[in-house]
Scaffold this motif. Sequence first.
Motif, PDB file in Angstrom:
ATOM      1  N   ILE A   1       0.813   6.816  -6.798  1.00 39.45           N
ATOM      2  CA  ILE A   1      -0.333   7.719  -7.063  1.00 39.45           C
ATOM      3  C   ILE A   1       0.052   9.171  -6.811  1.00 39.45           C
ATOM      4  O   ILE A   1      -0.279  10.064  -7.584  1.00 39.45           O
ATOM      5  CB  ILE A   1      -1.531   7.299  -6.189  1.00 39.45           C
ATOM      6  N   LEU A   2       0.763   9.422  -5.690  1.00 31.68           N
ATOM      7  CA  LEU A   2       1.155  10.787  -5.355  1.00 31.68           C
ATOM      8  C   LEU A   2       2.110  11.366  -6.397  1.00 31.68           C
ATOM      9  O   LEU A   2       2.003  12.528  -6.791  1.00 31.68           O
ATOM     10  CB  LEU A   2       1.810  10.813  -3.964  1.00 31.68           C
TER      11      LEU A   2
ATOM     12  N   ILE B   1       0.559   4.023  -2.897  1.00 33.43           N
ATOM     13  CA  ILE B   1       0.263   5.429  -2.610  1.00 33.43           C
ATOM     14  C   ILE B   1       1.385   6.338  -3.139  1.00 33.43           C
ATOM     15  O   ILE B   1       1.135   7.422  -3.674  1.00 33.43           O
ATOM     16  CB  ILE B   1       0.072   5.644  -1.089  1.00 33.43           C
ATOM     17  N   THR B   2       2.637   5.844  -3.017  1.00 32.17           N
ATOM     18  CA  THR B   2       3.762   6.614  -3.543  1.00 32.17           C
ATOM     19  C   THR B   2       3.605   6.835  -5.041  1.00 32.17           C
ATOM     20  O   THR B   2       3.815   7.968  -5.542  1.00 32.17           O
ATOM     21  CB  THR B   2       5.083   5.864  -3.262  1.00 32.17           C
TER      22      THR B   2
ATOM     23  N   LEU C   1       0.831  -1.210   0.000  1.00 29.76           N
ATOM     24  CA  LEU C   1       0.000   0.000   0.000  1.00 29.76           C
ATOM     25  C   LEU C   1       0.865   1.261   0.000  1.00 29.76           C
ATOM     26  O   LEU C   1       0.526   2.249  -0.651  1.00 29.76           O
ATOM     27  CB  LEU C   1      -0.935  -0.009   1.214  1.00 29.76           C
TER      28      LEU C   1
END
Length: 323
Positions: A318-319, A315-316, A311
């Motif tokens: 996506i950011l 998330i990394t 996760l």
Amino acid sequence: MKNFTELNEQEILSLAIAGEEDDNHVYTTFAEDLKERYPATAQVFTGMAATEATHREMLYELYKQRFGAELLPINKSDVNFFMRRPPVWLTRNLSLETIRKEAEIRESEAANFYVKAAESAKDPAVRQLLRELAETEMTHEELAADLETKYLTPAARESEAETHERVFVLQYVQPGLAGLMDGSVSTLAPLFAAAFATQNNWKTFLVGLAASLGGGISMGFAEALSDDGSVTGRGNPILRGIACGVMTTIGGLGHTMPYLVPDSWHNAFYIATTIAGIVVFFELWAIAYMRTRYMKTPFFKAALQVVVGGLIVLITGILIGGA
């Protein structure tokens, strides 16, 4: 190279002696290879090697009576009769299945040889011995069964079953699982970064495909070159490399394939990304389960390591892609 029907009795006996010596050597090699991992099965092959040595002495005594002590330099490769097979016995840490299959082939080949040799022999004593050896080779399955009954006790079988599972994990599961984890986790960041940066499914798919294939090739070579397996018992490096490379590629392709959703569809990006997210969820939990099943890692610890780590990588990506 001669055809089998062109051999005379001296050549047949020399070839038979060479064959028994070869089988004795191979079974002894198998016993040495197995003695640490499967000691009871190693004793079975030691017994089979001793039987081949006895056959060799019987043949040599008859040969000396007929033709003298000097053997002809002839072997299987000089005759158009025997199958040509790779010398698997030169490989260390072979699987039990491979070893047993090789032994079955050798016993069948030896039996066929003695039957044909007996048909060609004109000397009654030679023909009789060859027939007896043919019958003996045909009953070697019973010999192997007797030896297994003697040495493979229930306790020995249980111990070897545990060893077999450990070897299976070392040689296939561990490199495959390492590849699956790397492919499933390491490709998340570039894939989702590309997805949110471009919001174009086809371009995202190409990035994911490149990351998956590149990771598979890299991990495959790294695993194959890391250890030849001769000391650690981790098995054939090529097979380990293939297992690791293929599973790395599969791990990356799992969440890459949803981006094949055509860009012409309404909300195509969100459909593909939603499917990919669901795939990632099941991938990470499946890896956690496999770590628990095969690596004996407590499930909560495995889930924490894999799911939380995955996760964070997701998330990394996506950011970075949305920046």
